[in-house]
Design an enzyme around this catalytic site. Sequence first.
Site, PDB file in Angstrom:
ATOM      1  N   GLY A 124       0.803  -1.227   0.000  1.00  0.00           N
ATOM      2  CA  GLY A 124       0.000   0.000   0.000  1.00  0.00           C
ATOM      3  C   GLY A 124       0.831   1.270   0.000  1.00  0.00           C
ATOM      4  CG  ASP A 250      -7.047  -1.066 -13.728  1.00  0.00           C
ATOM      5  OD1 ASP A 250      -6.911  -1.699 -14.794  1.00  0.00           O
ATOM      6  OD2 ASP A 250      -6.109  -0.863 -12.936  1.00  0.00           O
ATOM      7  CG  ASN A 251      -4.406   2.360 -14.917  1.00  0.00           C
ATOM      8  OD1 ASN A 251      -4.812   2.533 -13.770  1.00  0.00           O
ATOM      9  ND2 ASN A 251      -3.327   1.671 -15.187  1.00  0.00           N
TER      10      ASN A 251
HETATM   11  P1  AMP Z   1      -1.745   0.297 -11.380  1.00  0.00           P
HETATM   12  O1  AMP Z   1      -1.039  -0.680 -12.265  1.00  0.00           O
HETATM   13  O2  AMP Z   1      -0.817   1.283 -10.782  1.00  0.00           O
HETATM   14  O3  AMP Z   1      -2.901   0.948 -12.051  1.00  0.00           O
HETATM   15  O4  AMP Z   1      -2.334  -0.559 -10.154  1.00  0.00           O
HETATM   16  C1  AMP Z   1      -3.130  -1.682 -10.358  1.00  0.00           C
HETATM   17  C2  AMP Z   1      -3.659  -2.204  -9.057  1.00  0.00           C
HETATM   18  O5  AMP Z   1      -2.601  -2.634  -8.194  1.00  0.00           O
HETATM   19  C3  AMP Z   1      -4.472  -1.212  -8.250  1.00  0.00           C
HETATM   20  O6  AMP Z   1      -5.544  -1.909  -7.666  1.00  0.00           O
HETATM   21  C4  AMP Z   1      -3.487  -0.734  -7.216  1.00  0.00           C
HETATM   22  O7  AMP Z   1      -4.134  -0.239  -6.064  1.00  0.00           O
HETATM   23  C5  AMP Z   1      -2.709  -2.001  -6.922  1.00  0.00           C
HETATM   24  N1  AMP Z   1      -1.378  -1.727  -6.375  1.00  0.00           N
HETATM   25  C6  AMP Z   1      -0.324  -1.223  -7.036  1.00  0.00           C
HETATM   26  N2  AMP Z   1       0.733  -1.070  -6.221  1.00  0.00           N
HETATM   27  C7  AMP Z   1       0.355  -1.476  -4.996  1.00  0.00           C
HETATM   28  C8  AMP Z   1       1.004  -1.560  -3.724  1.00  0.00           C
HETATM   29  N3  AMP Z   1       2.267  -1.174  -3.523  1.00  0.00           N
HETATM   30  N4  AMP Z   1       0.286  -2.046  -2.692  1.00  0.00           N
HETATM   31  C9  AMP Z   1      -0.979  -2.431  -2.863  1.00  0.00           C
HETATM   32  N5  AMP Z   1      -1.642  -2.387  -4.020  1.00  0.00           N
HETATM   33  C10 AMP Z   1      -1.001  -1.909  -5.090  1.00  0.00           C
HETATM   34 MG    MG Z   2      -4.295   2.263 -11.690  1.00  0.00          MG
END
Ligand code: AMP
Ligand code: MG
Length: 490
Positions: A124, A250-251
């Site tokens: 997180g 999701d982005n």
């Molecule tokens: P993203 O690729 O940055 O769009 O993230 C994709 C998913 O992974 C989202 O649900 C984020 O909240 C989760 N996520 C990314 N990095 C972390 C992290 N360090 N801890 C927890 N969840 C993460």
């Molecule tokens: Mg994201």
Amino acid sequence: MNPCFNFDNSYARTFEGFFAPCKADPASAPKLLQFNHALAEELGLDPVALDSEAGLAIFSGIAVPEGAEPIAQAYAGHQFGGFAPQLGDGRALLLGEVIDKNQRRRDIQLKGSGATPFSRGGDGKASLGPVLREYLIGESMHALGVPTTRALAAVTTGELVYRERPFPGAVLTRVAASHIRVGTFEFFARRGGVDKVRDLADYAIARHYPDTADAENPYLAFFRAVCDAQSALVANWMNIGFIHGVINTDNMTISGETIDYGPCAFMDSYDPDTVFSSIDRQGRYAYGNQPNILSWNLTRLAETLIPLVDPDKDRAIELLTEILQGIPSIYEKHWLTGMRSKLGLSTEDPDDLELVNDLLWVMKDGEADFTLVFRRLSQVLRGNGEAIQTLFEQSGAFDVWARRWRKRQEQEGIPAEKVALAMDRVNPIYIPRNHKVEEALDAAVEETDMIPFTKLLAVLTHPYDEDAQNNAYAEPAPATDIPYKTFCGT
Ligand code: AMP
Ligand code: MG
């Protein structure tokens, strides 16, 4: 003094069960690295009160500002084409919503503030490099006129986060028109069925596309409006050589703002196959493939709206398909409008598409720098053709193209200097050059030196104002044999 946010948390009020109330991990020894005064003002906040210990406590998760209701939002998403039914804010917390000075509702979110029920084993947290990268590129995009989430503050937490090695931990305070994504619709469809998707669509209509509420078929009109906003957004990216890098559903925001500056980067020499992200091995999110992905992602949104659009499923699919099939031409219209102004053209000619595509072809063949070619076109109008010629391996094909372009230009009968000035206001001289971004982040992370970051940010917030002192920021990286790679920022 209490730096009052005047929160009004409509999402938390409306979607019980589709988020998790959550607390930030308070940082142990926070430091305020960057604070965006201008944005604070736009949000109707007190910049002086926030650029202080009180602000630091809020931006680092130590203090919950009055009226905030921190929640982690649930969403799903198609990642690299595969469906992930449960993603959600795994490292982010929505503090709440404020109404800004322009009466726009904006989300205030902490990113990197600790684990939530959606963290799926992740910590997180966020490390300093990616936080500063999001700050820098998001603010640069804003200055380039591209709809985007913004950065209000960046703090270090005084703790280490563990990636390939330990890095300083950091939290970004992010501001968005909302954080509703295509993936939010996918989650609501899966978990709540038709009624919940309708609630979400009604909410998104009221918040982002209020005009569509009065349409004969509001959900269809809503879908059309999202398609238009997203098409305009991707056209904007293409017009400045921006590669998002991870356009999973999701982005992709419903508002049409760019979100999640993870592995994104700007292209140097023009090549539609350019990919920087280390995890994008197939080139799904390559520069030239972004318009295709736009349609693919919007098809996932359309699927969630079928039951709302018409009780007759076949009819609903027919109506949505018709809109989906129109996306390439809507996208092209936005893109060509952008390209026309980059070429200093203010009228429309049926041959313009070919004119632009031929320039791109010449650029690819000559391995020319995308940003500098457009920027230096205005110099051709000022009688200096040399500066642009040096950008091509051989300038012959460009010279032939340039004669066609000049002819087209002259038909419009606008004085050359006037056109050149207008071109300089749409063709940036300063974009976040990859080596400059890395240099700034390296200094901040490895040497706690924020000077290169601050200087780069200052240059990027005035992308059209050429200043000889900033020449180094306009140049592409010196050629190397090692291709530039980016990594998903966490
Ligand atoms: P993203 O690729 O940055 O769009 O993230 C994709 C998913 O992974 C989202 O649900 C984020 O909240 C989760 N996520 C990314 N990095 C972390 C992290 N360090 N801890 C927890 N969840 C993460
Ligand atoms: Mg994201």
